[in-house]
Structure formats: structure tokens, C-alpha cells
Motif scaffolding. Structure first.
Motif, PDB file in Angstrom:
ATOM      1  N   ALA A   5       0.834  -1.213   0.000  1.00 29.78           N
ATOM      2  CA  ALA A   5       0.000   0.000   0.000  1.00 29.78           C
ATOM      3  C   ALA A   5       0.857   1.247   0.000  1.00 29.78           C
ATOM      4  CB  ALA A   5      -0.915  -0.001   1.209  1.00 29.78           C
ATOM      5  N   LEU A   6       0.461   2.239  -0.803  1.00 29.25           N
ATOM      6  CA  LEU A   6       1.029   3.573  -0.712  1.00 29.25           C
ATOM      7  C   LEU A   6       0.114   4.472   0.115  1.00 29.25           C
ATOM      8  CD1 LEU A   6       3.213   5.638  -1.598  1.00 29.25           C
ATOM      9  CD2 LEU A   6       1.700   6.228  -3.511  1.00 29.25           C
ATOM     10  N   ARG A  28      -7.778   1.381  -0.005  1.00 33.75           N
ATOM     11  CA  ARG A  28      -6.355   1.053  -0.069  1.00 33.75           C
ATOM     12  C   ARG A  28      -5.895   1.202  -1.502  1.00 33.75           C
ATOM     13  NH1 ARG A  28      -2.960  -2.867  -1.709  1.00 33.75           N
ATOM     14  NH2 ARG A  28      -1.252  -3.554  -0.349  1.00 33.75           N
ATOM     15  N   ILE A  29      -4.804   1.928  -1.716  1.00 36.70           N
ATOM     16  CA  ILE A  29      -4.245   2.144  -3.054  1.00 36.70           C
ATOM     17  C   ILE A  29      -2.804   1.656  -3.046  1.00 36.70           C
ATOM     18  CG2 ILE A  29      -3.794   3.808  -4.887  1.00 36.70           C
ATOM     19  CD1 ILE A  29      -5.858   5.659  -3.558  1.00 36.70           C
ATOM     20  N   GLY A  30      -2.489   0.733  -3.932  1.00 34.30           N
ATOM     21  CA  GLY A  30      -1.169   0.128  -3.958  1.00 34.30           C
ATOM     22  C   GLY A  30      -0.136   0.985  -4.671  1.00 34.30           C
ATOM     23  N   VAL A  63      -5.892   9.210   6.906  1.00 38.24           N
ATOM     24  CA  VAL A  63      -5.198   8.877   5.660  1.00 38.24           C
ATOM     25  C   VAL A  63      -3.739   8.642   6.010  1.00 38.24           C
ATOM     26  CG1 VAL A  63      -4.497   9.642   3.366  1.00 38.24           C
ATOM     27  CG2 VAL A  63      -6.763  10.268   4.246  1.00 38.24           C
ATOM     28  N   VAL A  64      -3.239   7.469   5.660  1.00 40.57           N
ATOM     29  CA  VAL A  64      -1.835   7.141   5.862  1.00 40.57           C
ATOM     30  C   VAL A  64      -1.170   7.073   4.495  1.00 40.57           C
ATOM     31  CG1 VAL A  64      -0.183   5.449   6.754  1.00 40.57           C
ATOM     32  CG2 VAL A  64      -2.316   5.879   7.984  1.00 40.57           C
ATOM     33  N   PHE A  65      -0.196   7.947   4.282  1.00 45.44           N
ATOM     34  CA  PHE A  65       0.540   8.023   3.016  1.00 45.44           C
ATOM     35  C   PHE A  65       1.948   7.492   3.273  1.00 45.44           C
ATOM     36  CE2 PHE A  65       3.255   9.800  -0.159  1.00 45.44           C
ATOM     37  CZ  PHE A  65       2.490  10.002  -1.292  1.00 45.44           C
ATOM     38  N   ASP A  66       2.233   6.301   2.761  1.00 44.04           N
ATOM     39  CA  ASP A  66       3.546   5.689   2.938  1.00 44.04           C
ATOM     40  C   ASP A  66       3.981   5.741   4.406  1.00 44.04           C
ATOM     41  OD1 ASP A  66       5.847   4.351   2.174  1.00 44.04           O
ATOM     42  OD2 ASP A  66       6.892   6.156   1.509  1.00 44.04           O
ATOM     43  N   GLN A  67       3.085   5.279   5.272  1.00 44.40           N
ATOM     44  CA  GLN A  67       3.307   5.192   6.720  1.00 44.40           C
ATOM     45  C   GLN A  67       3.315   6.553   7.424  1.00 44.40           C
ATOM     46  OE1 GLN A  67       6.309   2.293   7.945  1.00 44.40           O
ATOM     47  NE2 GLN A  67       6.363   1.457   5.863  1.00 44.40           N
ATOM     48  N   LEU A  68       2.974   7.623   6.710  1.00 47.83           N
ATOM     49  CA  LEU A  68       2.845   8.937   7.330  1.00 47.83           C
ATOM     50  C   LEU A  68       1.369   9.221   7.569  1.00 47.83           C
ATOM     51  CD1 LEU A  68       5.296  11.007   5.085  1.00 47.83           C
ATOM     52  CD2 LEU A  68       5.747  10.176   7.412  1.00 47.83           C
ATOM     53  N   PRO A 161       7.315  12.062  -8.856  1.00 48.56           N
ATOM     54  CA  PRO A 161       6.503  11.862  -7.655  1.00 48.56           C
ATOM     55  C   PRO A 161       6.156  10.392  -7.436  1.00 48.56           C
ATOM     56  CG  PRO A 161       5.114  12.583  -9.451  1.00 48.56           C
ATOM     57  CD  PRO A 161       6.521  12.637  -9.962  1.00 48.56           C
ATOM     58  N   ASP A 162       5.710  10.094  -6.237  1.00 56.08           N
ATOM     59  CA  ASP A 162       5.209   8.754  -5.925  1.00 56.08           C
ATOM     60  C   ASP A 162       3.802   8.549  -6.477  1.00 56.08           C
ATOM     61  OD1 ASP A 162       7.346   7.672  -4.100  1.00 56.08           O
ATOM     62  OD2 ASP A 162       6.840   9.494  -3.013  1.00 56.08           O
TER      63      ASP A 162
END
Length: 232
Positions: A5-6, A28-30, A63-68, A161-162
Motif C-alpha cells: 500500500a502507498l 487502499r491504493i497500492g 489517511v496514511v501516506f507511505d506510513q505517514l 513523484p510517488d
């Protein structure tokens, strides 16, 4: 989905006065996945995109963005995250019409304090990568709508960008040009393994993605993976 997940959203809700735009969204978005968000006007599509990108905050949920965890970040931190890790393409290209194509593409790098030489070199390379044909030094108000949207895509990609967030990226274009723009956006992000999140009302646009979610009254009603053979 096999990719890690990203972005992970949990129980998102958002209201504007008495109108509920999101009403408990889990998503969830990979990494490297392309996702289309569809639904009728007022369904909450654009609100969901803006919350996922950290542009607006949900009333409830996370919202968790790359564990943030975006809720734990200050506005300056969110702005820095978006500048370094996100690209944006909108229906209105949001270019500065008095600037040239290459100046518009270089702008995010200049804002991020890259040297002028480095920013313009990367901007020129990115315009070449997407196959931009007009003179890169022509002011954008002389370009067609489709050409300006290519500049906007190059600008969104220039900082590697990611994730790219695209809100109705073909909405102001004729159907043929819109398909060409979406094909380019899909192919470029897929090659780079960049996550792509697209809001659209057009199923022909949505079929360029790996997956379609359909939202209505702020709730996800359907979540459908697409096979490559189903694409236009």
C-alpha cells in the motif's frame, strides 16, 4: 492487489455545512496502481481525491501516506510532502499562460529551490519524454487545450513523484484528444511505477486504469479491478 500500500484511508467522513461529501470511506491504493474514481456530480469524488492528497482534511477518519499519518502533519509539512512526492493534473490545466511551456514545467523544481540550470534541464527532458511537439519556449496561451494538458502532465511528472492525482484531466478536451492524453498519462505512470489516482465521469477514461471505484452519496458502492484486455 499484490503491491504494498502507498495510501490507506479509513472511515473518512467530510461534510460541507449540512451536505455530507464523504460518509465513511475505506480505501487502499497500492504502489504503482492506477485507480479511477467514478460517480455522479456531487457524489464526493473530488473531495475524496483532495483528502487523499492532503489538500483538505477529513472531519473524521485517517489517511496514511507511505506510513505517514496525514492528520499528524502540520500544514507546512503537508505542503512539503505534496511538493516532493505528489503531482497534480486538473481539468483546468492551472498553467501560467504568460510563461512558456518549459517555464511552467520547471516551476515546481524552482519552487523547491533547484538551480535554474537543473530545473530547466529536467523540464526539457520531461517534455521530450512525453513527446511534446511544439516549441518548448512558446507561451502557453498560444497552445491548444490538449497541448496545455501535456504541459500540465509534464509538470506533474518532473519531480518524479510517488503519486499523480488527476481530477477530470480530460474534461475540457474533445474525446479523441482526451483519449490521447489519458493513454499518455497511463503509459507514463505505468512505466515509472507511479501511482495514479484519476477522478472522472467518463468510463472510457476510467478503463485506462487498473481498477475503478464507484462512489455515490459519499460511500463506495463498487470496487472493480480491470483486466488489461478491457482497456481502450
Amino acid at each position: 492487489m499484490d503491491s504494498p500500500a502507498l495510501i490507506v484511508a479509513r472511515r473518512l467522513s467530510k461534510s460541507y455545512r449540512t451536505v455530507s461529501a464523504l460518509a465513511g470511506v475505506d480505501l487502499r491504493i497500492g504502489r504503482g496502481e492506477s485507480l479511477a474514481i467514478m460517480g455522479p456530480s456531487g457524489a464526493g469524488k473530488s473531495t475524496l481525491l483532495l483528502v487523499l492528497a492532503g489538500i483538505i482534511r477529513a472531519d473524521h477518519g485517517s489517511v496514511v501516506f507511505d506510513q505517514l499519518e496525514l492528520n499528524d502533519m502540520h500544514e507546512a509539512e503537508l505542503a512539503r510532502m505534496r511538493r516532493k512526492r505528489c503531482g497534480f493534473v486538473f481539468q483546468d490545466d492551472n498553467l501560467i499562460p504568460e510563461l512558456t511551456a518549459i517555464e511552467n514545467v520547471a516551476m515546481p523544481l524552482l519552487v523547491d529551490k533547484h538551480s535554474r540550470h537543473d530545473a530547466f534541464a529536467k523540464a526539457e527532458k520531461q517534455l521530450d519524454i512525453i513527446g511534446f511537439q511544439p516549441d518548448k519556449h512558446i507561451r502557453c496561451h498560444y497552445l491548444s487545450g490538449g497541448e496545455n494538458q501535456l504541459v500540465a502532465i509534464a509538470r506533474a511528472l518532473v519531480n518524479a513523484p510517488d503519486v499523480i492525482f488527476a481530477d477530470e484531466p480530460t474534461g475540457a478536451l474533445d474525446q479523441a484528444t482526451g483519449q490521447e492524453v489519458m493513454q499518455l498519462l497511463s503509459a507514463t505512470t505505468s512505466k515509472r511505477q507511479t501511482t495514479l489516482v484519476v477522478v472522472t465521469h467518463d468510463r472510457n477514461v476510467a478503463t485506462w486504469c487498473d481498477r475503478i471505484i464507484e462512489i455515490r452519496d459519499g460511500v463506495i458502492q463498487a470496487d472493480t479491478p480491470l483486466s488489461p484486455g478491457s482497456r481502450k
